[in-house]
Design a protein around this motif. Structure first.
Motif, PDB file in Angstrom:
ATOM      1  N   GLN A   1       0.832  -1.216   0.012  1.00 52.07           N
ATOM      2  CA  GLN A   1       0.158  -0.096  -0.018  1.00 52.07           C
ATOM      3  C   GLN A   1       0.710   1.218   0.070  1.00 52.07           C
ATOM      4  OE1 GLN A   1      -2.207  -0.788   3.250  1.00 52.07           O
ATOM      5  NE2 GLN A   1      -4.210  -1.647   2.302  1.00 52.07           N
ATOM      6  N   GLU A   2       1.890   1.233   0.840  1.00 46.25           N
ATOM      7  CA  GLU A   2       2.866   2.398   0.733  1.00 46.25           C
ATOM      8  C   GLU A   2       3.798   2.676  -0.420  1.00 46.25           C
ATOM      9  OE1 GLU A   2       5.621   2.783   3.915  1.00 46.25           O
ATOM     10  OE2 GLU A   2       4.312   1.748   5.269  1.00 46.25           O
TER      11      GLU A   2
ATOM     12  N   THR B   1       0.992   3.986  -2.934  1.00 46.45           N
ATOM     13  CA  THR B   1       0.803   5.474  -2.563  1.00 46.45           C
ATOM     14  C   THR B   1       2.043   6.355  -3.185  1.00 46.45           C
ATOM     15  OG1 THR B   1      -0.578   5.162  -0.820  1.00 46.45           O
ATOM     16  CG2 THR B   1       0.472   7.322  -0.572  1.00 46.45           C
TER      17      THR B   1
ATOM     18  N   SER C   1      -3.029   9.249   1.197  1.00 46.01           N
ATOM     19  CA  SER C   1      -3.490   8.285   0.490  1.00 46.01           C
ATOM     20  C   SER C   1      -4.219   8.289  -1.182  1.00 46.01           C
ATOM     21  CB  SER C   1      -4.472   7.350   1.325  1.00 46.01           C
ATOM     22  OG  SER C   1      -3.753   7.110   2.327  1.00 46.01           O
TER      23      SER C   1
END
Length: 180
Positions: free
Chosen positions: A9-10, A13, A29
């Motif tokens: 997820q990072e 992003t 986000s």
């Protein structure tokens, strides 16, 4: 090698922020899928948890000098959509623009008279929780109030009351939601 979910997820992003690097401000986000083209010398501001899904076709955000495009929190924009601002276009929180929409605050030439003169811009406002169907066209001066719904292929050039569904060309009321 498998990456853990938070790390993935990072990374997503970070890639999204890289694609939005020409924006003046980007909230937490963001999600950018596919291609997003950001043009012009104006300002583009992106809120928190905005989704730009340009997988089927690029999304174009064009803010000309002195122009401003504001995408508030949790806005979703689908592929092929083009937003062109000479003055100001605001898309409210939790609103959704379907694929291939055209949103502009200037006609770029008058409908009558000297077609080489540029008419003045009229701000375009989409309030919160508005749904705009695919291939809809929002012309200068459009104001979609909270909870309005625009059917696919509709052309809008005026104020649409809150919780009202419109369709056709020109836009006509299809139904009005009764709240309470």
């Amino acid at each position: 090698m498998t990456l853990s979910l938070p790390l993935t997820q990072e990374l997503d992003t970070l890639i999204s922020r890289l694609k939005l690097r020409r924006c003046r401000m980007v909230g937490a986000s963001p999600t950018v899928l596919g291609r997003v083209w950001i043009h012009g010398e104006g300002e583009v501001c992106v809120g928190t948890r905005v989704v730009l899904d340009g997988r089927i076709a690029p999304i174009e955000l064009h803010a000309q000098r002195g122009g401003r495009i504001v995408l508030e929190d949790e806005v979703t924009i689908e592929g092929g959509t083009s937003i062109e601002a000479q003055e100001c276009i605001t898309v409210g929180a939790r609103s959704r623009l379907g694929s291939w929409c055209k949103v502009m605050d200037n006609h770029y030439h008058p409908l009558r008279g000297n077609r080489h003169e540029r008419p003045s811009s009229m701000p375009l406002t989409i309030e919160e929780a508005v749904k705009v169907g695919s291939r809809a066209i929002l012309l200068p001066g459009t104001h979609l109030q909270k909870g309005a719904s625009v059917a696919p292929g509709t052309v809008v050039s005026r104020r649409i009351p809150a919780d009202t569904a419109v369709g056709g060309w020109p836009a006509r009321m299809i139904r009005r939601e009764v709240v309470g």
